[in-house]
Write a protein that holds these residues in place. Sequence first.
Motif, PDB file in Angstrom:
ATOM      1  N   LEU A  52       0.809  -1.211   0.000  1.00  0.00           N
ATOM      2  CA  LEU A  52       0.000   0.000   0.000  1.00  0.00           C
ATOM      3  C   LEU A  52       0.847   1.268   0.000  1.00  0.00           C
ATOM      4  O   LEU A  52       0.400   2.317   0.465  1.00  0.00           O
ATOM      5  CB  LEU A  52      -0.960  -0.022   1.200  1.00  0.00           C
ATOM      6  CG  LEU A  52      -1.879  -1.262   1.244  1.00  0.00           C
ATOM      7  CD1 LEU A  52      -2.764  -1.229   2.477  1.00  0.00           C
ATOM      8  CD2 LEU A  52      -2.729  -1.360  -0.014  1.00  0.00           C
ATOM      9  N   ALA A  53       2.072   1.177  -0.518  1.00  0.00           N
ATOM     10  CA  ALA A  53       2.923   2.369  -0.618  1.00  0.00           C
ATOM     11  C   ALA A  53       2.213   3.460  -1.420  1.00  0.00           C
ATOM     12  O   ALA A  53       2.411   4.662  -1.186  1.00  0.00           O
ATOM     13  CB  ALA A  53       4.250   2.010  -1.282  1.00  0.00           C
ATOM     14  N   ALA A  54       1.360   3.054  -2.357  1.00  0.00           N
ATOM     15  CA  ALA A  54       0.625   4.032  -3.157  1.00  0.00           C
ATOM     16  C   ALA A  54      -0.275   4.891  -2.273  1.00  0.00           C
ATOM     17  O   ALA A  54      -0.465   6.077  -2.524  1.00  0.00           O
ATOM     18  CB  ALA A  54      -0.207   3.317  -4.220  1.00  0.00           C
ATOM     19  N   CYS A  55      -0.835   4.295  -1.227  1.00  0.00           N
ATOM     20  CA  CYS A  55      -1.739   5.031  -0.341  1.00  0.00           C
ATOM     21  C   CYS A  55      -0.949   5.985   0.554  1.00  0.00           C
ATOM     22  O   CYS A  55      -1.402   7.091   0.885  1.00  0.00           O
ATOM     23  CB  CYS A  55      -2.536   4.059   0.527  1.00  0.00           C
ATOM     24  SG  CYS A  55      -3.233   2.673  -0.390  1.00  0.00           S
ATOM     25  N   ALA A  56       0.261   5.500   0.955  1.00  0.00           N
ATOM     26  CA  ALA A  56       1.080   6.288   1.877  1.00  0.00           C
ATOM     27  C   ALA A  56       1.487   7.621   1.275  1.00  0.00           C
ATOM     28  O   ALA A  56       1.750   8.582   2.003  1.00  0.00           O
ATOM     29  CB  ALA A  56       2.325   5.484   2.263  1.00  0.00           C
ATOM     30  N   ALA A  57       1.526   7.703  -0.073  1.00  0.00           N
ATOM     31  CA  ALA A  57       1.941   8.945  -0.712  1.00  0.00           C
ATOM     32  C   ALA A  57       1.092  10.121  -0.237  1.00  0.00           C
ATOM     33  O   ALA A  57       1.587  11.239  -0.116  1.00  0.00           O
ATOM     34  CB  ALA A  57       1.839   8.805  -2.232  1.00  0.00           C
TER      35      ALA A  57
ATOM     36  N   GLY B 380       0.954  -1.440  -5.289  1.00  0.00           N
ATOM     37  CA  GLY B 380       0.575  -0.230  -6.025  1.00  0.00           C
ATOM     38  C   GLY B 380       1.739   0.710  -6.261  1.00  0.00           C
ATOM     39  O   GLY B 380       2.734   0.698  -5.552  1.00  0.00           O
ATOM     40  N   MET B 381       1.581   1.518  -7.300  1.00  0.00           N
ATOM     41  CA  MET B 381       2.564   2.569  -7.625  1.00  0.00           C
ATOM     42  C   MET B 381       2.019   3.889  -7.080  1.00  0.00           C
ATOM     43  O   MET B 381       0.894   4.269  -7.371  1.00  0.00           O
ATOM     44  CB  MET B 381       2.679   2.632  -9.155  1.00  0.00           C
ATOM     45  CG  MET B 381       3.242   3.915  -9.706  1.00  0.00           C
ATOM     46  SD  MET B 381       5.027   3.805  -9.864  1.00  0.00           S
ATOM     47  CE  MET B 381       5.384   5.378 -10.650  1.00  0.00           C
ATOM     48  N   PRO B 382       2.817   4.597  -6.255  1.00  0.00           N
ATOM     49  CA  PRO B 382       2.314   5.858  -5.697  1.00  0.00           C
ATOM     50  C   PRO B 382       2.151   6.925  -6.785  1.00  0.00           C
ATOM     51  O   PRO B 382       2.900   6.937  -7.759  1.00  0.00           O
ATOM     52  CB  PRO B 382       3.416   6.288  -4.711  1.00  0.00           C
ATOM     53  CG  PRO B 382       4.312   5.123  -4.569  1.00  0.00           C
ATOM     54  CD  PRO B 382       4.163   4.281  -5.790  1.00  0.00           C
ATOM     55  N   PRO B 383       1.204   7.829  -6.614  1.00  0.00           N
ATOM     56  CA  PRO B 383       1.113   8.962  -7.532  1.00  0.00           C
ATOM     57  C   PRO B 383       2.190   9.993  -7.163  1.00  0.00           C
ATOM     58  O   PRO B 383       2.418  10.257  -5.986  1.00  0.00           O
ATOM     59  CB  PRO B 383      -0.291   9.527  -7.257  1.00  0.00           C
ATOM     60  CG  PRO B 383      -0.617   9.096  -5.866  1.00  0.00           C
ATOM     61  CD  PRO B 383       0.162   7.852  -5.578  1.00  0.00           C
TER      62      PRO B 383
END
Lengths: 249, 419
Positions: A52-57, B380-383
């Motif tokens: 879930l690194a994408a969410c952490a952004a 997932g890929m972060p934005p």
Amino acid sequence: MLHHDALLPSACRVSMRCLSTVTRWLAAGLLLIGSAARAAEPGTADPMTERLAACAACHGSEGRTVGDTYYPSIAGKPARYLYAQLVNFRDGRRQHTIMAAMLANLSDRYLGEIATFYARQPHAAQPVFDGATAEQLATGERLTRQGDPARKIPPCQACHGEALTGVEPAIPGLRGLPVRYLDAQISAWKQGARRATAPDCMGQIAKALTGAEITAISAWLASQPYAPDARPATSLPAPLPLDCGGVLP
Amino acid sequence: MKRRLIATGAALALAIAFSTWLNQPELAAEDIAPATGASATLEQVTAGEYLTRAGNCGACHSAPGGVPFAGGRRIATPFGDVYSSNLTPDDETGLGRWSEADFYRALHLGQSRDGRLLSPAFPYTSTTKISRADSDAIFAWLRTLPPVAQVPPPSTLEFPYDSALALRVWRALNFRPAKAADIAAMDRGAYLVEALGHCGECHTPRGRLGGLQTASRLMGGPIASLGWDALPIAGPDPAESADRGDAERAALLKTGVSRRGAVSGPMSEVVFHSLQYLRDDDIAAITAYLRAQPLAAPPPAPRVPQVSAETAKAQRREGATIYREHCESCHGGEGQGRPSIYPALAGSRIVNAVSATNALRLTLAGGFPPSTEGNPQPYGMPPFSHQLKREQIAAVLTYIRSAWGNDAPPVSVIEVERQ
């Protein structure tokens, strides 16, 4: 009357067997995460953190945002509330381009596991908002604690818990959220840009509030301290004052 | 006098030829077998469900958050928006009063029950190749859905694209009903790719008027109005060795990830709603067919602002630093990624595409591959749209597109701004 299909993904609505899908996915998520946590060596990160690194952004590591940001902290929010929001973003009841694109092709099961993961994370202490005027604080506190019976506006505590920390399993807490986020969400409800499954109780309440009142409520809520050990209440003290489709029995 | 007569005659002949061409008499000559009136068998319904998956009908014929197959999803086109129709068996607003023959007429000729010509947003250039037996099975399965009364919103096509004449011209230029012998001659892979899967509707580029450019068949290109590029799918995957290529492509189609890559953008939807449910033998038939397809002319290169050699050099220097800080922990120091978790950037088709569109979109908005049975919890890929400045995005992509053997043009700041 409570709508059972409130949290159900569209594919489920055709089948009665799906009625307990949410509960099952959330339970499966808990089991899975529980067993993963047991299996992990001490000091090994939960693989969900990396997935879930994408969410952490935006939402911070393990779902905690602190300080001056728009993005809400999601750590420690009730699991079924988080699950409902993930489904709402995916299915268009909440509008956010990046969230919708992120979630478009994720299964109900994975969304349940994501919700369970964040619900289990401890939240962080938040700095209180100090930009409210005395008048805003007075109006905000009055509406939050007493509502406005003449206009059929219930007090926030009636649903969000005596301490406004939410109620398990589906009602979110209102503390520890950025003032901009609170204001934007209640305003979005007023304008119909944010919706829950019908009957949409928050939509009804927000439409009855004026813009200034929404600002005052947001300012007062964000001015309240949020103890790091605060938890959602386990049950409601009384039945909900309105019918809410987003809340399962 | 005589000359005038000849001119008039020629003009008349031309007008008749034009109107004949426009009216596609071959459509009227099509012999659609009438419905038998027999009730569907369980085998037909079961087969129909699978075929509906393989055709990914539900993706367009369901609105987000709406009842599946009740239509109403907005389909953006360069000529305006159209909305998908209701396929549930509702008498007034769906297919309730349709027969199998009506349904086959729609798939095969792009014509509604009332004779109205259908918008080519419905991909009948491909569905015309679906067999009558499969059409009947799909119809039989659709009849088992609960009827839902729902009328799609009216389309917002702009003049002249909203006119019946424009539709006739488009069809005369771009659509021929498939011949029964040609349908029968297709092998399973061809049938899944060309008919049911309608892969070419995105993977073959379109011309200015929306017609498929068959000279670049299956060679990818921009998907107008979606803002993504379709990748070329004809021939073997150049990033894979000959012995692994089919297996890797099969994994990509079935699970959404392969050892070195992951699907993204509109292809995620196709895997999520359709391909993950296909049997392994069907996936194998698709990969074998695609590998055997000849490489056609690539689509015209996109017109993008040029980046000077000097600027590109500075971008690569800055990009290397950005890469180490933001990308390396997942995609690796050599762009090698992590098998089936983080896509490799070295040798990646997306990274090396002449058009940077997909790489830009992925970097700016991030995203998850689909969650599938074979890959239920994708990474997932972060934005990065709000973490990196436009100049930094251009720099890091320019670096990635030239590092580790990659060879693609630098990315200008203007291209980032266009997204």
